[in-house]
Design a protein around this motif. Structure first.
Motif, PDB file in Angstrom:
ATOM      1  N   ALA A  53       0.839  -1.199   0.000  1.00  0.00           N
ATOM      2  CA  ALA A  53       0.000   0.000   0.000  1.00  0.00           C
ATOM      3  C   ALA A  53       0.872   1.246   0.000  1.00  0.00           C
ATOM      4  CB  ALA A  53      -0.908  -0.011   1.221  1.00  0.00           C
ATOM      5  N   SER A  54       0.412   2.279  -0.691  1.00  0.00           N
ATOM      6  CA  SER A  54       1.081   3.576  -0.619  1.00  0.00           C
ATOM      7  C   SER A  54       0.729   4.286   0.684  1.00  0.00           C
ATOM      8  CB  SER A  54       0.674   4.456  -1.810  1.00  0.00           C
ATOM      9  OG  SER A  54       0.992   3.828  -3.032  1.00  0.00           O
ATOM     10  N   GLU A  55      -0.517   4.113   1.105  1.00  0.00           N
ATOM     11  CA  GLU A  55      -1.002   4.682   2.367  1.00  0.00           C
ATOM     12  C   GLU A  55      -2.069   3.753   2.923  1.00  0.00           C
ATOM     13  OE1 GLU A  55      -2.586   8.562   1.732  1.00  0.00           O
ATOM     14  OE2 GLU A  55      -0.767   9.348   0.773  1.00  0.00           O
ATOM     15  N   GLY A  56      -2.385   3.956   4.202  1.00  0.00           N
ATOM     16  CA  GLY A  56      -3.478   3.233   4.817  1.00  0.00           C
ATOM     17  C   GLY A  56      -3.024   2.003   5.586  1.00  0.00           C
ATOM     18  N   VAL A  57      -3.993   1.345   6.215  1.00  0.00           N
ATOM     19  CA  VAL A  57      -3.699   0.219   7.102  1.00  0.00           C
ATOM     20  C   VAL A  57      -4.679  -0.922   6.845  1.00  0.00           C
ATOM     21  CG1 VAL A  57      -3.646  -0.553   9.519  1.00  0.00           C
ATOM     22  CG2 VAL A  57      -2.755   1.718   8.911  1.00  0.00           C
ATOM     23  N   ILE A  58      -4.136  -2.140   6.839  1.00  0.00           N
ATOM     24  CA  ILE A  58      -4.937  -3.364   6.857  1.00  0.00           C
ATOM     25  C   ILE A  58      -4.692  -4.011   8.210  1.00  0.00           C
ATOM     26  CG2 ILE A  58      -5.372  -5.615   5.801  1.00  0.00           C
ATOM     27  CD1 ILE A  58      -3.846  -4.441   3.296  1.00  0.00           C
ATOM     28  N   ALA A  59      -5.739  -4.239   8.978  1.00  0.00           N
ATOM     29  CA  ALA A  59      -5.598  -4.878  10.291  1.00  0.00           C
ATOM     30  C   ALA A  59      -6.456  -6.130  10.338  1.00  0.00           C
ATOM     31  CB  ALA A  59      -6.001  -3.916  11.403  1.00  0.00           C
ATOM     32  N   PHE A  60      -5.886  -7.206  10.870  1.00  0.00           N
ATOM     33  CA  PHE A  60      -6.635  -8.453  11.016  1.00  0.00           C
ATOM     34  C   PHE A  60      -6.490  -8.937  12.453  1.00  0.00           C
ATOM     35  CE2 PHE A  60      -7.122 -13.096  10.829  1.00  0.00           C
ATOM     36  CZ  PHE A  60      -8.381 -13.161  10.249  1.00  0.00           C
ATOM     37  N   GLU A  61      -7.620  -9.053  13.132  1.00  0.00           N
ATOM     38  CA  GLU A  61      -7.646  -9.472  14.537  1.00  0.00           C
ATOM     39  C   GLU A  61      -6.672  -8.644  15.373  1.00  0.00           C
ATOM     40  OE1 GLU A  61      -6.977 -13.710  14.425  1.00  0.00           O
ATOM     41  OE2 GLU A  61      -9.045 -14.126  13.795  1.00  0.00           O
ATOM     42  N   GLY A  62      -6.677  -7.333  15.106  1.00  0.00           N
ATOM     43  CA  GLY A  62      -5.882  -6.400  15.887  1.00  0.00           C
ATOM     44  C   GLY A  62      -4.438  -6.263  15.463  1.00  0.00           C
ATOM     45  N   ARG A  63      -3.993  -7.010  14.449  1.00  0.00           N
ATOM     46  CA  ARG A  63      -2.604  -6.947  14.000  1.00  0.00           C
ATOM     47  C   ARG A  63      -2.502  -6.140  12.717  1.00  0.00           C
ATOM     48  NH1 ARG A  63       0.753 -12.245  12.129  1.00  0.00           N
ATOM     49  NH2 ARG A  63      -1.180 -12.469  10.926  1.00  0.00           N
ATOM     50  N   ASP A  64      -1.491  -5.264  12.632  1.00  0.00           N
ATOM     51  CA  ASP A  64      -1.276  -4.430  11.460  1.00  0.00           C
ATOM     52  C   ASP A  64      -0.607  -5.266  10.368  1.00  0.00           C
ATOM     53  OD1 ASP A  64      -0.722  -2.549   9.546  1.00  0.00           O
ATOM     54  OD2 ASP A  64       0.454  -1.226  10.837  1.00  0.00           O
TER      55      ASP A  64
END
Length: 274
Positions: A53-64
């Motif tokens: 990603a250029s920007e932003g966040v993907i989080a799964f079960e609280g993990r980045d």
């Protein structure tokens, strides 16, 4: 479970995915629709970390997830399996070995070089193929199978990873209507029976309405619709595809055959007999 926040991907001056945000609170089957170039494939590749990603966040079960590197990133790619439009199998390799490739992320370099697999993994691969109705083809070369059968091998390879999320990038775009239904039925069963989240890029409205619990519409890299199949009216579809009043849903139809499950079973028996 999964939170996507302001996810953006730029390629030079072009923005393929533009500040996309959504949440998946529990296992679901989600369809992402939109015209070609809407950013659907890039979004899935970012979720799997094939594209950063250029920007932003993907989080799964609280993990980045966007911060993962090395072995942790590879482990995530096992938890978030990817199925591709063109199958991405090794054509001259037998079917069961292609399925066993789903274990590569957890195998040693030496066992990978010599193509050595634990007996338990081989049995599991055959069990998964049996579940998908193609166990009889396990010893055949992948290139000897039909397109629909090859896509089911690709699904089996993904399941071999025992993923929490299955991503499918246009899984039926290369298939005829009959095989398209078989593949979509399998993806739906994987969601319902295994409790896995399935996120599929689809280019047709009828498929999204029939198989998905939730539909996300993208246009020019942005989410322009996020709702239930019932809310996906012709007017909404017109907005998603950036079309005028002359828009016809027939132009996005797969004409998937309506075949009951016994009929699908009969199709698979006929395939096995060939």
């Amino acid at each position: 479970m999964l939170t996507v926040s302001n996810l953006t991907r730029r390629f030079g001056k072009n923005t393929a995915v533009d500040a996309v945000s959504f949440e998946v609170e529990r296992p679901a089957m989600i369809g992402i629709i939109g015209r070609s170039g809407a950013g659907k494939s890039t979004l899935l590749r970012m979720l799997n970390r094939l594209t950063d990603a250029s920007e932003g966040v993907i989080a799964f079960e609280g993990r980045d997830v966007t911060a993962l590197r090395g072995a942790e990133k590879r482990a995530w790619q096992s938890d978030c399996a990817m199925i591709f439009q063109q199958f991405n199998l090794v054509p001259r390799m037998d079917v069961v070995s292609n399925v066993l490739h789903g274990t590569l992320n957890r195998r040693s370099t030496m066992s990978t070089m010599f193509n050595l697999y634990p007996e338990a993994d081989i049995h599991r691969a055959i069990d998964i193929l049996d579940r998908l109705g193609i166990a009889e083809h396990a010893p055949k070369r992948a290139e000897a199978l039909s397109g629909g059968q090859q896509q089911r091998v690709a699904i089996a390879r993904a399941l071999m990873q025992d993923p929490k999320i299955v991503l499918a990038d246009e899984p039926i775009a290369s298939l005829d209507p009959m095989n398209a239904q078989v593949v979509m039925d399998d993806l739906r069963r994987i969601h319902e029976e295994d409790g896995r989240t399935v996120i599929a890029n689809l280019h047709t409205l009828d498929t999204a309405r029939r198989y998905c619990d939730r539909v996300i519409g993208m246009l020019h890299g942005r989410v322009v619709f996020d709702g239930t199949p019932e809310q996906l009216t012709t007017g909404v579809a017109r907005d998603i595809y950036g079309a005028d009043a002359g828009f016809s849903e027939a132009s996005t139809s797969t004409s998937i055959e309506t075949i009951e499950r016994p009929g699908v079973a009969a199709i698979r028996q006929a395939e096995a007999a060939l």
